[in-house]
Design an enzyme around this catalytic site. Structure first.
Site, PDB file in Angstrom:
ATOM      1  N   HIS A 276       0.827  -1.201   0.000  1.00 13.17           N
ATOM      2  CA  HIS A 276       0.000   0.000   0.000  1.00 13.17           C
ATOM      3  C   HIS A 276       0.873   1.269   0.000  1.00 13.17           C
ATOM      4  O   HIS A 276       0.539   2.260  -0.646  1.00 13.17           O
ATOM      5  CB  HIS A 276      -0.926   0.000   1.217  1.00 13.17           C
ATOM      6  CG  HIS A 276      -2.078  -0.953   1.086  1.00 13.17           C
ATOM      7  ND1 HIS A 276      -1.915  -2.321   1.127  1.00 13.17           N
ATOM      8  CD2 HIS A 276      -3.417  -0.737   0.917  1.00 13.17           C
ATOM      9  CE1 HIS A 276      -3.095  -2.910   0.994  1.00 13.17           C
ATOM     10  NE2 HIS A 276      -4.027  -1.968   0.859  1.00 13.17           N
ATOM     11  N   HIS A 319       0.874  -3.211   9.260  1.00  9.27           N
ATOM     12  CA  HIS A 319       2.281  -3.346   8.883  1.00  9.27           C
ATOM     13  C   HIS A 319       3.160  -2.808   9.998  1.00  9.27           C
ATOM     14  O   HIS A 319       2.747  -1.920  10.762  1.00  9.27           O
ATOM     15  CB  HIS A 319       2.589  -2.568   7.602  1.00  9.27           C
ATOM     16  CG  HIS A 319       2.266  -3.312   6.343  1.00  9.27           C
ATOM     17  ND1 HIS A 319       3.074  -4.309   5.844  1.00  9.27           N
ATOM     18  CD2 HIS A 319       1.226  -3.203   5.490  1.00  9.27           C
ATOM     19  CE1 HIS A 319       2.543  -4.778   4.723  1.00  9.27           C
ATOM     20  NE2 HIS A 319       1.414  -4.127   4.491  1.00  9.27           N
ATOM     21  N   ASP A 323       8.324  -1.757   7.558  1.00  9.92           N
ATOM     22  CA  ASP A 323       7.730  -2.080   6.263  1.00  9.92           C
ATOM     23  C   ASP A 323       7.437  -0.817   5.468  1.00  9.92           C
ATOM     24  O   ASP A 323       7.687  -0.741   4.251  1.00  9.92           O
ATOM     25  CB  ASP A 323       6.409  -2.842   6.450  1.00  9.92           C
ATOM     26  CG  ASP A 323       6.590  -4.169   7.162  1.00  9.92           C
ATOM     27  OD1 ASP A 323       7.741  -4.605   7.300  1.00  9.92           O
ATOM     28  OD2 ASP A 323       5.578  -4.752   7.574  1.00  9.92           O
TER      29      ASP A 323
END
Length: 381
Positions: A276, A319, A323
């Site tokens: 994302h 996350h 990340d």
């Protein structure tokens, strides 16, 4: 009489004809090359884009090194007073962006130049789209595999994370991050529709995005991190002994749902690094690069959306912080490196293509005829 460095007004250099270039050569005591320049149809636009390599190699091949240096030095003097590449092509000005200044050995890059017809451009676009589709499905397969072997949540609790440990989970945050990526996507589509060079922009978007996601496939496959959020119950949908058909079926569901929770896609284990974050970042950078520098409000908005997108990913506890950091760093470095080498063929020759070719395997095919910064020209003025 002292020789003039700039015989014509700089703003008119782009309008120079082949005869004007010949007059310029005569004015600088280089009249012996008038026929050579005329034979190769060197006008003002071409002159501004010329490099020492162009003069040395076939088919131009100027025979005298000293004259090559003189011509290049004269061209550089002209360029210095033409502030940006967009001034040269009569478009909006680039600001003194550090990214652009880093291209072409610290100077502004040359006028955009690309040879090749519609068929070649269509082939490049088709290959880049095919590359993106292949990587997207590979990512879906990898997500299915790592989901089935994510560490047991009872035995392996979330790793210590300074941001997650000090930020209460917001249940709607992750979906909000996806809405942000959709907003950026709509803006990017509008840019593509209005931009005259939409084909080039789209193949660059596909190749850069696919290459970063391909690296993500490798990182999340080789190392399985424990689930960062206690709200996730990964064991419910895990199948450690899943057969090939089950893996492919699940991968198709992820592929058609484009990996978004808004489309019902829920997976665990795909943590290193955030997909994302890749999307909100790459969309932000493409919008900023291929819209007028005068649209500061739009650029501020896309940066704010980029930042909030990353924040909501973390606020949803989907996350780890690392990340998001790694995804942002890898995406931005890939974007900058790609555009640096695409704009500067001299850098390709000087440093070789190994570094960018390793990251973006199809780079040399896509950008073999490209040089200079792509001008922001639109179908409406």
């Amino acid at each position: 009489m002292e020789e003039q460095d700039q015989p014509l007004d700089n703003k008119s250099v782009k309008l120079w004809t082949e005869q004007d270039v010949s007059d310029w050569l005569v004015e600088h005591n280089l009249e012996q090359y008038c026929e050579l320049f005329a034979t190769h149809k060197v006008d003002g636009q071409v002159l501004l884009s010329m490099t020492s390599e162009d003069l040395r190699r076939k088919p131009f091949q100027m025979p005298v090194l000293g004259d090559i240096k003189r011509v290049i030095n004269l061209v550089k003097k002209i360029r210095k007073n033409v502030k940006t590449v967009h001034d040269i092509v009569d478009k909006e000005k680039h600001d003194d962006d550090a990214l652009l200044k880093s291209w072409s050995t610290g100077e502004y890059a040359k006028v955009w130049h690309r040879t090749g017809g519609i068929i070649e451009g269509g082939l490049k676009l088709f290959l880049s789209l095919l590359y993106l589709m292949f990587v997207t499905f590979t990512t879906a397969v990898t997500m299915t595999i790592v989901h089935n072997r994510v560490p047991d949540q009872a035995s392996f609790p979330p790793l210590p994370d300074i941001v997650l440990d000090n930020t209460p989970r917001i249940p709607w945050a992750f979906e909000t991050a996806e809405y942000i990526s959709m907003i950026l996507g709509i803006i990017f589509i509008l840019v593509l529709i209005l931009h005259k060079h939409r084909t080039v922009i789209l193949w660059r978007f596909c190749s850069i995005t696919a290459s970063v996601f391909l690296l993500r496939c490798l990182t999340m496959y080789v190392t399985s991190l424990s689930v960062p959020g206690k709200h996730q119950d990964c064991a419910v949908s895990q199948k450690e002994d899943a057969n090939f058909d089950e893996v492919i079926t699940r991968a198709i569901d992820i592929f058609t749902g484009i990996g978004m929770s808004l489309n019902g896609v829920r997976t665990c284990g795909d943590y290193m690094f955030s997909g994302h974050t890749i999307m909100v970042t790459v969309l932000n950078f493409f919008i900023k690069e291929y819209t007028p520098r005068s649209l500061r409000g739009l650029h501020i908005l896309t940066w704010v959306l980029n930042a909030f997108g990353m924040f909501f990913i973390l606020a949803g506890h989907e996350h780890y912080t690392v990340d998001v950091i790694i995804a942002f760093y890898v995406t931005t470095r890939t974007f900058i490196s790609y555009h640096h080498y695409a704009a500067s063929p001299e850098e390709q020759k000087k440093n070789g293509l190994e570094s960018i070719q390793f990251i973006v395997p199809i780079f040399s095919f896509l950008e073999n005829n490209s040089e200079g910064i792509l001008p922001n020209e639109y179908i409406i003025s």
